[in-house]
Scaffold this active site. Structure first.
Site, PDB file in Angstrom:
ATOM      1  N   SER A  11       1.011  -1.198  -0.038  1.00 22.97           N
ATOM      2  CA  SER A  11       0.042   0.058  -0.121  1.00 22.97           C
ATOM      3  C   SER A  11       0.958   1.072  -0.126  1.00 22.97           C
ATOM      4  O   SER A  11       0.218   2.415  -0.484  1.00 22.97           O
ATOM      5  CB  SER A  11      -0.837  -0.012   1.203  1.00 22.97           C
ATOM      6  OG  SER A  11       0.079   0.178   2.211  1.00 22.97           O
ATOM      7  N   TYR A  42      -4.279   1.264   3.652  1.00 23.33           N
ATOM      8  CA  TYR A  42      -5.336   0.312   3.444  1.00 23.33           C
ATOM      9  C   TYR A  42      -5.916  -0.103   4.863  1.00 23.33           C
ATOM     10  O   TYR A  42      -7.061  -0.638   4.710  1.00 23.33           O
ATOM     11  CB  TYR A  42      -4.758  -0.886   2.628  1.00 23.33           C
ATOM     12  CG  TYR A  42      -4.326  -0.748   1.002  1.00 23.33           C
ATOM     13  CD1 TYR A  42      -4.273   0.512   0.507  1.00 23.33           C
ATOM     14  CD2 TYR A  42      -4.005  -1.975   0.550  1.00 23.33           C
ATOM     15  CE1 TYR A  42      -4.209   0.542  -0.827  1.00 23.33           C
ATOM     16  CE2 TYR A  42      -3.822  -1.881  -0.847  1.00 23.33           C
ATOM     17  CZ  TYR A  42      -3.758  -0.564  -1.605  1.00 23.33           C
ATOM     18  OH  TYR A  42      -3.529  -0.466  -2.787  1.00 23.33           O
ATOM     19  N   GLY A  43      -5.295   0.094   5.701  1.00 26.86           N
ATOM     20  CA  GLY A  43      -5.861  -0.578   7.155  1.00 26.86           C
ATOM     21  C   GLY A  43      -7.142  -0.253   7.454  1.00 26.86           C
ATOM     22  O   GLY A  43      -7.970  -0.913   7.988  1.00 26.86           O
ATOM     23  N   ASN A  74       0.470  -7.157   4.419  1.00 25.91           N
ATOM     24  CA  ASN A  74      -0.544  -8.265   5.260  1.00 25.91           C
ATOM     25  C   ASN A  74      -1.886  -7.844   4.935  1.00 25.91           C
ATOM     26  O   ASN A  74      -2.668  -8.624   4.627  1.00 25.91           O
ATOM     27  CB  ASN A  74      -0.152  -7.942   6.934  1.00 25.91           C
ATOM     28  CG  ASN A  74       1.150  -8.713   7.113  1.00 25.91           C
ATOM     29  OD1 ASN A  74       1.452  -9.690   7.660  1.00 25.91           O
ATOM     30  ND2 ASN A  74       2.162  -7.667   6.951  1.00 25.91           N
ATOM     31  N   GLU A 155       4.674   6.222   7.037  1.00 26.59           N
ATOM     32  CA  GLU A 155       4.260   7.134   5.909  1.00 26.59           C
ATOM     33  C   GLU A 155       4.915   8.556   5.842  1.00 26.59           C
ATOM     34  O   GLU A 155       5.127   9.194   4.958  1.00 26.59           O
ATOM     35  CB  GLU A 155       3.054   6.849   5.196  1.00 26.59           C
ATOM     36  CG  GLU A 155       2.619   5.627   4.896  1.00 26.59           C
ATOM     37  CD  GLU A 155       3.414   5.186   3.491  1.00 26.59           C
ATOM     38  OE1 GLU A 155       3.492   5.854   2.741  1.00 26.59           O
ATOM     39  OE2 GLU A 155       3.157   3.877   3.536  1.00 26.59           O
ATOM     40  N   CYS A 187       2.416  -6.178  10.016  1.00 26.45           N
ATOM     41  CA  CYS A 187       2.149  -5.284   8.805  1.00 26.45           C
ATOM     42  C   CYS A 187       3.537  -4.736   8.578  1.00 26.45           C
ATOM     43  O   CYS A 187       4.702  -4.688   9.388  1.00 26.45           O
ATOM     44  CB  CYS A 187       1.666  -3.792   9.522  1.00 26.45           C
ATOM     45  SG  CYS A 187       1.638  -2.621   8.492  1.00 26.45           S
ATOM     46  N   THR A 188       3.902  -4.774   7.130  1.00 30.42           N
ATOM     47  CA  THR A 188       5.123  -4.625   6.703  1.00 30.42           C
ATOM     48  C   THR A 188       5.828  -3.232   6.930  1.00 30.42           C
ATOM     49  O   THR A 188       6.960  -3.174   6.676  1.00 30.42           O
ATOM     50  CB  THR A 188       5.326  -4.921   5.143  1.00 30.42           C
ATOM     51  OG1 THR A 188       4.304  -4.269   4.461  1.00 30.42           O
ATOM     52  CG2 THR A 188       5.004  -6.440   4.965  1.00 30.42           C
TER      53      THR A 188
HETATM   54  N1  DGL Z   1       1.832  -2.389   4.968  1.00 31.29           N
HETATM   55  C1  DGL Z   1       0.662  -2.972   4.983  1.00 31.29           C
HETATM   56  C2  DGL Z   1       0.327  -4.160   5.601  1.00 31.29           C
HETATM   57  O1  DGL Z   1       1.403  -4.919   5.768  1.00 31.29           O
HETATM   58  C3  DGL Z   1      -0.436  -1.916   5.814  1.00 31.29           C
HETATM   59  C4  DGL Z   1      -0.278  -0.586   5.816  1.00 31.29           C
HETATM   60  C5  DGL Z   1      -1.595   0.165   5.457  1.00 31.29           C
HETATM   61  O2  DGL Z   1      -2.597   0.387   6.335  1.00 31.29           O
HETATM   62  O3  DGL Z   1      -1.775   0.464   4.464  1.00 31.29           O
HETATM   63  O4  DGL Z   1      -0.416  -4.782   6.237  1.00 31.29           O
END
Ligand code: DGL
Length: 278
Positions: A11, A42-43, A74, A155, A187-188
């Site tokens: 994301s 995205y969360g 994730n 971010e 979450c990455t």
């Molecule tokens: N990096 C995304 C993950 O591993 C999420 C971050 C987001 O909320 O966009 O879930």
């Protein structure tokens, strides 16, 4: 042998933690990274919307001829893995690698007291993807906690500071009280916050990230399927490429901080004509 790039999607910037591990383990491979920074995070979004965004991003990478897709997110994995496997792997022969089961397996191998914590976005927590991934292991207690602001801090390029630490204490206190000895950073984006997370949780809790374990899966998939890049005779090695749905002026600055000097070529891509920039 296959000299096409590996497509890596997140994301936003978090997937760079997975890209870093893949570059370290597979230095001959070229990376084509797509960060949907215009629509991150995205969360907090509904699962159906995350699925739609994810498939649009993966379509873009697939249309650029990647030989494998890594869903380095994730939330996107929780929302769209089975659709993605069907669309790209079964129908088009492009292997699809994800981040949830490698992290879950590593946590099981790490825990000694069988009490595992998971921190992730709201969407990942609600999907119960980690609970499902760990369900077959007998005798485990799994405690989940959504940490919505963590991805926002990353971010924004914030990985230290009082506000972050106070938010981290709030989020992580219940996990400390639950007596976990292993914490999955589900979450990455979160590996960029291991400083503060480790400080709050203390030395008794092992932090498990998906990056290393996912890079191992990528190594094995490419090796087993004969998809590794050939040797770079007389050349410097791969030039990685980065795509962002946001501004190509802001992405490189943070991406370079998080990934390193490999971030040179960044291009903008518009995947949301109806709702993004014109
Ligand atoms: N990096 C995304 C993950 O591993 C999420 C971050 C987001 O909320 O966009 O879930």
């Amino acid at each position: 042998m296959d000299n096409a790039p590996i497509g890596i999607f997140d994301s936003g910037l978090g997937g760079l933690t997975v890209a870093r591990a893949i570059i370290d383990k597979l230095p001959d491979e070229q990376i084509l990274y797509l960060g949907d920074t215009e629509r991150t995070p995205y969360g907090p979004r509904p699962i159906a919307q995350v699925r739609q965004y994810t498939l649009a991003c993966l379509d873009e990478l697939a249309s650029r001829g990647v030989k494998a897709l890594v869903i380095a997110c994730n939330t996107a994995t929780a929302a769209a893995l089975s659709d993605a496997r069907e669309r790209y792997w079964i129908d088009a022969g492009i292997p699809v690698i994800e981040v949830i089961s490698p992290a879950a397996r590593q946590a099981v191998a790490t825990t000694r007291n069988r009490r595992i914590g998971v921190i992730a976005t709201e969407a990942t927590v609600q999907s119960e993807a980690y609970l499902n991934a760990l369900a077959a292991v007998p005798g485990l207690t799994v405690v989940q906690r959504a940490c919505p602001r963590f991805a926002e801090f990353v971010e924004a390029g914030t990985t230290t500071g009082e506000e972050l630490e106070s938010v981290a204490r709030d989020y992580l206190a219940p996990l400390g009280q639950a007596g976990i000895d292993t914490l999955i950073l589900g979450c990455t984006h979160y590996p960029l916050l291991t400083g503060v997370i480790g400080r709050v949780m203390g030395d008794g809790v092992s932090l498990v990230t998906s990056s290393e374990a996912t890079a191992n899966v990528a190594y094995n998939e490419l090796t087993d399927r004969g998809l590794l890049h050939g040797p770079w005779r007389g050349a410097d090695g791969p030039e990685h490429r980065f795509l962002t749905t946001g501004r190509s002026t802001t992405f490189p600055r943070l991406a370079r901080r998080f990934l390193g000097p490999e971030v040179s070529r960044v291009d903008e891509v518009d995947l949301s004509p109806g709702e993004g920039r014109s």
